[in-house]
Write a protein that holds these residues in place. Structure first.
Motif, PDB file in Angstrom:
ATOM      1  N   GLN A 106      19.557 -22.172  -5.711  1.00  0.00           N
ATOM      2  CA  GLN A 106      18.557 -23.230  -5.833  1.00  0.00           C
ATOM      3  C   GLN A 106      19.344 -24.534  -5.885  1.00  0.00           C
ATOM      4  OE1 GLN A 106      15.598 -22.935  -8.919  1.00  0.00           O
ATOM      5  NE2 GLN A 106      15.092 -25.103  -8.746  1.00  0.00           N
ATOM      6  N   TRP A 107      19.079 -25.393  -4.943  1.00  0.00           N
ATOM      7  CA  TRP A 107      19.867 -26.608  -4.814  1.00  0.00           C
ATOM      8  C   TRP A 107      19.660 -27.535  -6.003  1.00  0.00           C
ATOM      9  CZ3 TRP A 107      17.653 -27.493   0.715  1.00  0.00           C
ATOM     10  CH2 TRP A 107      18.139 -26.486   1.570  1.00  0.00           C
ATOM     11  N   TYR A 114      19.938 -30.888  -0.942  1.00  0.00           N
ATOM     12  CA  TYR A 114      18.759 -31.315  -1.708  1.00  0.00           C
ATOM     13  C   TYR A 114      18.411 -32.756  -1.374  1.00  0.00           C
ATOM     14  CZ  TYR A 114      15.884 -32.986  -5.518  1.00  0.00           C
ATOM     15  OH  TYR A 114      14.878 -33.579  -6.242  1.00  0.00           O
ATOM     16  N   ASN A 144      13.906 -23.628  -0.879  1.00  0.00           N
ATOM     17  CA  ASN A 144      14.320 -24.924  -1.418  1.00  0.00           C
ATOM     18  C   ASN A 144      13.487 -26.072  -0.865  1.00  0.00           C
ATOM     19  OD1 ASN A 144      16.738 -24.954  -3.372  1.00  0.00           O
ATOM     20  ND2 ASN A 144      17.270 -23.350  -1.890  1.00  0.00           N
ATOM     21  N   THR A 148      11.284 -28.426  -3.306  1.00  0.00           N
ATOM     22  CA  THR A 148      11.364 -29.886  -3.215  1.00  0.00           C
ATOM     23  C   THR A 148       9.976 -30.493  -3.054  1.00  0.00           C
ATOM     24  OG1 THR A 148      13.581 -29.726  -2.260  1.00  0.00           O
ATOM     25  CG2 THR A 148      12.401 -31.816  -1.948  1.00  0.00           C
TER      26      THR A 148
END
Length: 188
Positions: A106-107, A114, A144, A148
């Motif tokens: 997970q960034w 990200y 991701n 976001t």
């Protein structure tokens, strides 16, 4: 007579243009990504498919329903916007779980991926853009992207709910608005 027409136009103005809300557009993108993601990367027997798709759907649909209800019930509008926000939070946890249990990344906010994804997501509110983009991405990247978008939408939802609460405190509810309109019509 002209004054009465003006008052009637101001009385319970028809709202509900949810498609014009950026928060709805983002929620629609999240739904489309989630539908693809769940059917592409989860096994057919996994109950998480239905849970993720329903959480994404609930986020989108409750924004639409809350917006449509806003003309007659600010209380319902607020409740449904909060339900939409909660549904997206549930979905966020599903994406985080997916990455964690599979040992995927997970960034973090310091990750260049990200930062790039965040900037792209800020610029695009069209679900067709994401449907095309995710077809060429890995499960990790797609999750991701969804995370976001959920974070961005959550921030927008929080601001929208705060604005709706402030409007309610300033203008009151529909009953108060109806009473105010009747008093104005009668000249009280």
């Amino acid at each position: 007579m002209l004054a009465m027409k003006k008052e009637n136009n101001d009385f319970l103005p028809q709202k509900g243009n949810y498609r014009g809300l950026l928060v709805y557009q983002k929620a629609e993108c999240i739904y489309d990504i989630t539908y693809y993601f769940a059917h592409q990367y989860l096994e057919k027997s996994d109950r998480t498919i239905d849970q993720m798709v329903q959480a994404a759907r609930s986020g989108k649909q409750n924004i639409a329903e809350g917006s449509a209800a806003s003309s007659t019930s600010r209380e319902t509008e607020l409740k449904l916007m909060n339900v939409a926000k909660a549904s997206l939070q549930e979905l966020l946890v599903d994406y985080e779980d997916f990455l964690r249990v599979r040992g995927l990344c997970q960034w973090s906010s310091s990750d260049p991926r990200y930062q790039q994804t965040r900037n792209v997501c800020k610029q695009h509110n069209d679900s067709a853009f994401y449907r095309e983009a995710i077809a060429q991405r890995t499960a990790e990247t797609t999750a991701n992207i969804a995370i976001t978008l959920i974070h961005q939408t959550d921030t927008m939802m929080r601001r929208l709910i705060e604005r709706l609460k402030a409007d309610f405190l300033k203008q009151g509810g529909i009953r108060e608005e109806m009473s105010r309109a009747r008093r104005e019509l009668r000249g009280w």
